[in-house]
Structures are given as C-alpha cells and as structure tokens.
Design a protein around this motif. Structure first.
Motif, mmCIF file in Angstrom:
data_model
loop_
_atom_site.group_PDB
_atom_site.id
_atom_site.type_symbol
_atom_site.label_atom_id
_atom_site.label_comp_id
_atom_site.label_asym_id
_atom_site.label_seq_id
_atom_site.Cartn_x
_atom_site.Cartn_y
_atom_site.Cartn_z
ATOM 1 N N ASP A 195 3.727 65.469 33.072
ATOM 2 C CA ASP A 195 3.200 65.360 31.713
ATOM 3 C C ASP A 195 1.813 64.726 31.723
ATOM 4 O OD1 ASP A 195 3.523 65.679 28.878
ATOM 5 O OD2 ASP A 195 3.801 63.513 28.744
ATOM 6 N N PRO B 122 -3.783 69.174 24.345
ATOM 7 C CA PRO B 122 -2.454 68.945 24.916
ATOM 8 C C PRO B 122 -1.334 68.940 23.896
ATOM 9 C CG PRO B 122 -3.679 66.896 24.767
ATOM 10 C CD PRO B 122 -4.632 67.980 24.385
ATOM 11 N N ARG C 4 -1.646 66.583 30.413
ATOM 12 C CA ARG C 4 -2.449 66.024 29.330
ATOM 13 C C ARG C 4 -3.880 65.725 29.769
ATOM 14 N NH1 ARG C 4 0.168 64.626 24.749
ATOM 15 N NH2 ARG C 4 2.414 65.039 24.753
#
Length: 214
Positions: free
Chosen positions: A202, A212, A206
């Motif tokens: 993650d 994102p 991002r």
C-alpha cells in the motif's frame, strides 16, 4: 581424454560442496568467526582444496558473497513485466524481492555482516552479477510507462525506489530478534509477515500513483 570430463565434474562438485558449507558457516559466524577447519570438516575436504579453489579464507568469503548475490541476480533476470500494467509490474518486482529475502536468511546475515565490514571484501570482487541489479532497468521502464499513461507521478528515481523496496523486504528480517524482543511480539510469525507485506504494498502504491484515492 576420457578421464578429463569426469575430473572436471568431480572438481565442480567439490567446489560447489565447499561453497554450500561455507555459506552456512559465514552466515552463522561472520568472516572473523568462521573457521576454515569447520568448513573442511563439514564439506569433507582437506585444507589444500580450499586454497586450490579459492586461494585463502578471504577468497572463499568473496566467492560466498558472489554466489548468494549471483543467485539473486539470476532469479531477477527471469522476471518479465513488459506485458503488465505499470503498478502491477512494480508490485510484482516487490513481491519477488520480499519473497527472496524471506526464503534466504543466509543472504540477510551475509549482507549485514559485510556492511559491518564496510564492504571491504565485496569491493574485491570483479564478478559481474554483483555490480548492478537488472531490476533497476525494469523499474525505470515501468516508471516511464506509468508517467506516460498519467498513472504515476513524475520524478521518481528508479534506484531510490529499488532501495526502498529492498528496505521494506530486509529491515524487519535483519533485525527480527531485537525487534521481537523489544516489542514482545514474534515478527517471524506468518501473520505478522503477511501484514507487513500488505502495508508495504500500500505504501509503494501511494508513493507511485498520481491519484492514490482514499
């Protein structure tokens, strides 16, 4: 003439056996703590064979570093990401790095030890596989495609990204014993390792994505 191929095969097998034992010995004890006599005993060879194939203890240690890093490079060369979307490709490369470090604790130990030695022995190597990772070029291509499609934000350095991905695969493993003791939590547990990998994915996403999302 008929004996020459067999002698070469026997010599290759002996050298490979010495390397296999030496990897474990150096990973467990570092360069200074590793014992040549222990390597000879476990590899079932006499000291003359060490000096015949590797020159001395330092030469054997350099060959060990070349072997473990060469294995990583050989596996990296098998990766193909040209046919996938840029984000999927980057995450696939991260999955590979994360999995490789997870399966090769000896690589983590050897790299940590060589860092304490300020890469003194690694600098002696002239073996091509350890000079640069082919992943840098793959990452650069994926970043370029991602920028062109408007998916990725611009200005991300492929080497900086590679080092970040390697760090997210390495640090918690190289420090697993101290971190587990300090926080009274088993960082080797599969559930913790899986949670760390998901958070790392993650974080990478991002950093890369222009938008994102939430």
């Amino acid at each position: 003439m008929r004996q020459a191929p067999r002698r070469r095969r026997d010599g290759d097998a002996t050298r490979a056996r010495i390397l296999d034992v030496a990897i474990r010995e150096f990973a467990s004890n570092g360069f200074n703590g590793a014992r040549v006599d222990a390597i000879c005993r476990n590899a079932q060879v006499n000291p003359r064979m060490i000096y015949h194939y590797f020159g001395d203890k330092a030469g054997l240690y350099v060959s060990v570093l070349e072997e473990v890093l060469g294995e990583l490079r050989r596996e990296e060369l098998k990766l193909e990401v040209d046919h996938v979307e840029p984000l999927e490709g980057i995450l696939s490369l991260f999955h590979f790095i994360h999995k490789h470090f997870g399966r090769h604790e000896e690589l983590i130990s050897l790299l940590s030890g060589e860092n304490l030695l300020e890469a003194r022995f690694l600098r002696r190597s002239t073996d091509a596989p350890i000079k640069a990772s082919p992943l840098i070029a793959l990452i650069a291509g994926l970043l370029r495609r991602g920028e062109q499609s408007g998916t990725f934000r611009s200005g991300i350095d492929p080497l900086v990204l590679y080092v970040a991905m390697a760090s997210l695969s390495y640090f918690h493993r190289s420090n697993v014993h101290t971190l587990s003791s300090i926080f009274q939590h088993n960082l080797k547990a599969p559930a913790w390792q899986a949670a760390q990998r998901r958070l790392a994915e993650d974080m990478i996403s991002r950093v890369l994505l222009r938008d994102p999302g939430p």
